[in-house]
Design a protein around this motif. Structure first.
Motif, mmCIF file in Angstrom:
data_model
loop_
_atom_site.group_PDB
_atom_site.id
_atom_site.type_symbol
_atom_site.label_atom_id
_atom_site.label_comp_id
_atom_site.label_asym_id
_atom_site.label_seq_id
_atom_site.Cartn_x
_atom_site.Cartn_y
_atom_site.Cartn_z
ATOM 1 N N ALA A 31 0.830 -1.209 0.000
ATOM 2 C CA ALA A 31 0.000 0.000 0.000
ATOM 3 C C ALA A 31 0.867 1.263 0.000
ATOM 4 C CB ALA A 31 -0.940 -0.005 1.197
ATOM 5 N N ALA A 32 1.974 1.218 0.731
ATOM 6 C CA ALA A 32 2.864 2.386 0.762
ATOM 7 C C ALA A 32 3.512 2.618 -0.604
ATOM 8 C CB ALA A 32 3.933 2.195 1.835
ATOM 9 N N TYR A 33 3.896 1.550 -1.271
ATOM 10 C CA TYR A 33 4.481 1.704 -2.611
ATOM 11 C C TYR A 33 3.442 2.199 -3.620
ATOM 12 C CZ TYR A 33 8.892 -0.392 -1.266
ATOM 13 O OH TYR A 33 10.096 -0.642 -0.680
ATOM 14 N N VAL A 34 2.208 1.766 -3.461
ATOM 15 C CA VAL A 34 1.131 2.272 -4.332
ATOM 16 C C VAL A 34 0.956 3.772 -4.112
ATOM 17 C CG1 VAL A 34 -1.362 2.202 -4.710
ATOM 18 C CG2 VAL A 34 -0.066 0.087 -4.612
ATOM 19 N N LEU A 35 1.022 4.215 -2.854
ATOM 20 C CA LEU A 35 0.941 5.655 -2.578
ATOM 21 C C LEU A 35 2.082 6.413 -3.260
ATOM 22 C CD1 LEU A 35 -0.013 5.929 1.197
ATOM 23 C CD2 LEU A 35 -1.330 6.738 -0.754
ATOM 24 N N LEU A 36 3.284 5.851 -3.214
ATOM 25 C CA LEU A 36 4.421 6.513 -3.864
ATOM 26 C C LEU A 36 4.232 6.629 -5.372
ATOM 27 C CD1 LEU A 36 7.510 5.005 -2.027
ATOM 28 C CD2 LEU A 36 6.698 7.353 -1.940
ATOM 29 N N VAL A 37 3.781 5.556 -5.990
ATOM 30 C CA VAL A 37 3.595 5.575 -7.447
ATOM 31 C C VAL A 37 2.478 6.541 -7.824
ATOM 32 C CG1 VAL A 37 2.874 4.179 -9.415
ATOM 33 C CG2 VAL A 37 4.548 3.285 -7.810
ATOM 34 N N LEU A 38 1.358 6.474 -7.105
ATOM 35 C CA LEU A 38 0.259 7.396 -7.391
ATOM 36 C C LEU A 38 0.665 8.846 -7.158
ATOM 37 C CD1 LEU A 38 -2.844 5.526 -5.947
ATOM 38 C CD2 LEU A 38 -2.220 5.862 -8.342
ATOM 39 N N GLY A 39 1.432 9.077 -6.116
ATOM 40 C CA GLY A 39 1.915 10.431 -5.860
ATOM 41 C C GLY A 39 2.827 10.933 -6.955
ATOM 42 N N GLY A 40 3.680 10.047 -7.471
ATOM 43 C CA GLY A 40 4.563 10.440 -8.572
ATOM 44 C C GLY A 40 3.792 10.783 -9.834
ATOM 45 N N LEU A 51 2.777 15.512 -4.189
ATOM 46 C CA LEU A 51 3.837 15.480 -3.190
ATOM 47 C C LEU A 51 3.304 15.103 -1.814
ATOM 48 C CD1 LEU A 51 6.014 18.507 -4.283
ATOM 49 C CD2 LEU A 51 6.446 16.067 -4.615
ATOM 50 N N THR A 52 2.054 15.419 -1.536
ATOM 51 C CA THR A 52 1.442 14.986 -0.283
ATOM 52 C C THR A 52 1.317 13.467 -0.248
ATOM 53 O OG1 THR A 52 0.226 17.070 -0.112
ATOM 54 C CG2 THR A 52 -0.591 15.217 1.190
ATOM 55 N N LEU A 53 0.933 12.872 -1.359
ATOM 56 C CA LEU A 53 0.856 11.410 -1.429
ATOM 57 C C LEU A 53 2.239 10.769 -1.321
ATOM 58 C CD1 LEU A 53 -1.834 10.535 -4.110
ATOM 59 C CD2 LEU A 53 -1.945 10.214 -1.652
ATOM 60 N N VAL A 54 3.234 11.394 -1.933
ATOM 61 C CA VAL A 54 4.600 10.879 -1.823
ATOM 62 C C VAL A 54 5.059 10.932 -0.366
ATOM 63 C CG1 VAL A 54 7.013 11.319 -2.446
ATOM 64 C CG2 VAL A 54 5.249 11.355 -4.200
ATOM 65 N N ALA A 55 4.786 12.031 0.320
ATOM 66 C CA ALA A 55 5.159 12.151 1.732
ATOM 67 C C ALA A 55 4.435 11.112 2.583
ATOM 68 C CB ALA A 55 4.854 13.557 2.238
ATOM 69 N N ALA A 56 3.159 10.892 2.301
ATOM 70 C CA ALA A 56 2.401 9.879 3.046
ATOM 71 C C ALA A 56 2.964 8.485 2.789
ATOM 72 C CB ALA A 56 0.929 9.941 2.662
ATOM 73 N N GLY A 57 3.357 8.211 1.569
ATOM 74 C CA GLY A 57 3.958 6.920 1.252
ATOM 75 C C GLY A 57 5.290 6.719 1.948
ATOM 76 N N MET A 58 6.113 7.766 1.981
ATOM 77 C CA MET A 58 7.407 7.664 2.656
ATOM 78 C C MET A 58 7.239 7.480 4.158
ATOM 79 S SD MET A 58 9.648 7.619 0.344
ATOM 80 C CE MET A 58 11.142 7.847 1.239
#
Length: 87
Positions: A31-40, A51-58
């Protein structure tokens, strides 16, 4: 991602004794990696939200790593003398 995917599909059944292990080692990192990809992807269209989604994923990956490290440390510290030969 490959390890999480094979774990979810049951490729490594003997390593998960409890359902919480499957959540911690397979579902939450995925789920965290999905957040990173969607944020990108979203950062190209709406940079603030992306960038908020990327921060949440990190932060999610950091929380998962801390939880997994703590679980390993507790498991290593709580091995009883009779249990170490059973592996």
């Amino acid at each position: 991602m490959v390890y999480s995917g094979t774990s979810l599909l049951g490729g490594d059944k003997k390593s998960f004794n409890e359902r919480s292990d499957r959540l911690a080692y397979a579902i939450f990192p995925s789920a965290a990696y999905v957040l990173l990809v969607l944020g990108g992807i979203l950062s190209l269209l709406a940079p603030q939200r992306g960038l908020t989604l990327v921060a949440a994923g990190m932060l999610s990956l950091l929380a998962v790593a801390i939880r997994n490290s703590w679980s390993i440390a507790i498991d290593a510290a709580s091995i009883s003398p009779g249990r170490e030969n059973s592996k």
